[in-house]
Design a protein around this motif. Sequence first.
Motif, PDB file in Angstrom:
ATOM      1  N   TRP A 171       0.793  -1.230   0.000  1.00  0.00           N
ATOM      2  CA  TRP A 171       0.000   0.000   0.000  1.00  0.00           C
ATOM      3  C   TRP A 171       0.825   1.280   0.000  1.00  0.00           C
ATOM      4  CZ3 TRP A 171       0.114   3.660   3.860  1.00  0.00           C
ATOM      5  CH2 TRP A 171       0.510   3.280   5.139  1.00  0.00           C
ATOM      6  N   PHE A 172       2.128   1.175   0.259  1.00  0.00           N
ATOM      7  CA  PHE A 172       2.951   2.379   0.113  1.00  0.00           C
ATOM      8  C   PHE A 172       4.380   1.995  -0.255  1.00  0.00           C
ATOM      9  CE2 PHE A 172       4.411   1.385   4.371  1.00  0.00           C
ATOM     10  CZ  PHE A 172       5.661   1.987   4.484  1.00  0.00           C
ATOM     11  N   ILE A 232       1.257   6.160  -2.425  1.00  0.00           N
ATOM     12  CA  ILE A 232       0.207   5.357  -1.802  1.00  0.00           C
ATOM     13  C   ILE A 232      -0.616   4.733  -2.926  1.00  0.00           C
ATOM     14  CG2 ILE A 232      -1.785   5.373  -0.244  1.00  0.00           C
ATOM     15  CD1 ILE A 232      -0.592   7.859   1.051  1.00  0.00           C
ATOM     16  N   ARG A 265      -7.998  -2.378   1.505  1.00  0.00           N
ATOM     17  CA  ARG A 265      -7.893  -0.922   1.416  1.00  0.00           C
ATOM     18  C   ARG A 265      -7.811  -0.269   2.789  1.00  0.00           C
ATOM     19  NH1 ARG A 265     -12.380  -0.979  -3.500  1.00  0.00           N
ATOM     20  NH2 ARG A 265     -11.066  -2.311  -4.834  1.00  0.00           N
ATOM     21  N   GLU A 320      -5.904  -1.234   5.056  1.00  0.00           N
ATOM     22  CA  GLU A 320      -4.534  -1.384   5.552  1.00  0.00           C
ATOM     23  C   GLU A 320      -3.780  -0.060   5.548  1.00  0.00           C
ATOM     24  OE1 GLU A 320      -2.469  -4.449   3.416  1.00  0.00           O
ATOM     25  OE2 GLU A 320      -4.218  -5.779   3.453  1.00  0.00           O
ATOM     26  N   ARG A 321      -4.196   0.876   4.711  1.00  0.00           N
ATOM     27  CA  ARG A 321      -3.505   2.168   4.643  1.00  0.00           C
ATOM     28  C   ARG A 321      -3.665   2.895   5.969  1.00  0.00           C
ATOM     29  NH1 ARG A 321      -5.803   1.990  -0.973  1.00  0.00           N
ATOM     30  NH2 ARG A 321      -7.691   2.939  -0.131  1.00  0.00           N
ATOM     31  N   ARG A 322      -2.541   3.347   6.540  1.00  0.00           N
ATOM     32  CA  ARG A 322      -2.546   3.884   7.903  1.00  0.00           C
ATOM     33  C   ARG A 322      -1.913   5.264   7.946  1.00  0.00           C
ATOM     34  NH1 ARG A 322      -1.223  -0.931  12.108  1.00  0.00           N
ATOM     35  NH2 ARG A 322      -0.811   0.926  13.376  1.00  0.00           N
ATOM     36  N   GLN A 323      -2.657   6.196   8.532  1.00  0.00           N
ATOM     37  CA  GLN A 323      -2.144   7.552   8.673  1.00  0.00           C
ATOM     38  C   GLN A 323      -0.994   7.605   9.670  1.00  0.00           C
ATOM     39  OE1 GLN A 323      -3.114   9.979   6.676  1.00  0.00           O
ATOM     40  NE2 GLN A 323      -1.597  11.370   7.567  1.00  0.00           N
ATOM     41  N   ASP A 346      -0.799  10.181  -3.892  1.00  0.00           N
ATOM     42  CA  ASP A 346      -1.815   9.206  -3.487  1.00  0.00           C
ATOM     43  C   ASP A 346      -2.621   8.763  -4.710  1.00  0.00           C
ATOM     44  OD1 ASP A 346      -3.770   7.697  -2.320  1.00  0.00           O
ATOM     45  OD2 ASP A 346      -4.353   9.194  -0.825  1.00  0.00           O
ATOM     46  N   SER A 404      -4.627   6.096  -4.513  1.00  0.00           N
ATOM     47  CA  SER A 404      -5.653   5.173  -4.012  1.00  0.00           C
ATOM     48  C   SER A 404      -7.051   5.495  -4.519  1.00  0.00           C
ATOM     49  CB  SER A 404      -5.641   5.146  -2.479  1.00  0.00           C
ATOM     50  OG  SER A 404      -5.961   6.414  -1.939  1.00  0.00           O
TER      51      SER A 404
END
Length: 312
Positions: free
Chosen positions: A84-85, A95, A104, A106-109, A126, A128
């Motif tokens: 994811w990144f 991203i 989807r 799974e993307r974490r800030q 990004d 995404s």
Amino acid sequence: MSRSSIQAPSSVVMIRPHHFTPNTLTARDNHFQTSGGADTARVARTALDEVTRAAESLRNAGVRVHLFEDEGTSTPDSVFPNNWFSTHSGGHVAIYPMYAPNRRAERRQDVLEMLKHTYRVQDIIDYSGLEQDDLFLEGTGAMVIDHLERVAYAARSKRTSEILLERFCTHFNYEPVVFDAVDAHSQPIYHTNVLMCIGTDFAMVGLSALPDAARRRDVAERLRRGERDIVDLTHAQISNFAGNAIELQGRDGQILALSSRALQSLEPAQIKTLERHVSLLPIDIPTIEHAGGSVRCMIAGLHLSARSPQNA
């Protein structure tokens, strides 16, 4: 950055899942995936322990590991953050859009905030939102990136949009090299990093997985232009995740992190070739491998410059 550090990062991100289980949605096109067994609680405990030991092994080798916890139950593949990144020299982060809907989340800030706080991040691109257009590019699973030669290798699959690959390569200044790849049963291989690993002075690649002979020669020639030793993997070795490895910068030089299963599948001559360039670091993760990925998938390499301590 030195030649070695460009290709072999010294810092990584890993995710420790508390409720690991093979993802039923990704099993549709990931033919490396198998059932973890009926005792899901045991599987989850064992997977958590495997990630813990993997992180410890990398730290003992001198790799900086940023280990994040995933205590949720809706992200079975979170142990594979490289999808994811990705990060790139010059302070660039990408991203990615994910094929399976349950991936989807799974993307974490918090991961991105850590990157901005600890490393010099100039921009984050990004992609995404392109999930709405059914365009997918699952990071350094879909692409195997040669940071030295500025090439992004990609096997065609549902998880690799050629349109988005071209856009990524334009943004990040890579040359795209696209090919078809199939397993021993002529099924498309879902991620490029299952069959290919590029190090500073070597490349492991399953050339026999490329059914088109002309394209196979093209890919081999492009890899050799980087003056690398080529370790050609068989279908059986690919099935044992020999290609799913990553070169890292350790305390005493470059290491190749790969699974114990992967190492056991290699021939002595192949090991000798690799050991001319790296120290081999086998990591035992049989439970994680039920999900169809191995050590490379578990590690998101950080190709970023660290901030000075007083500015972090």
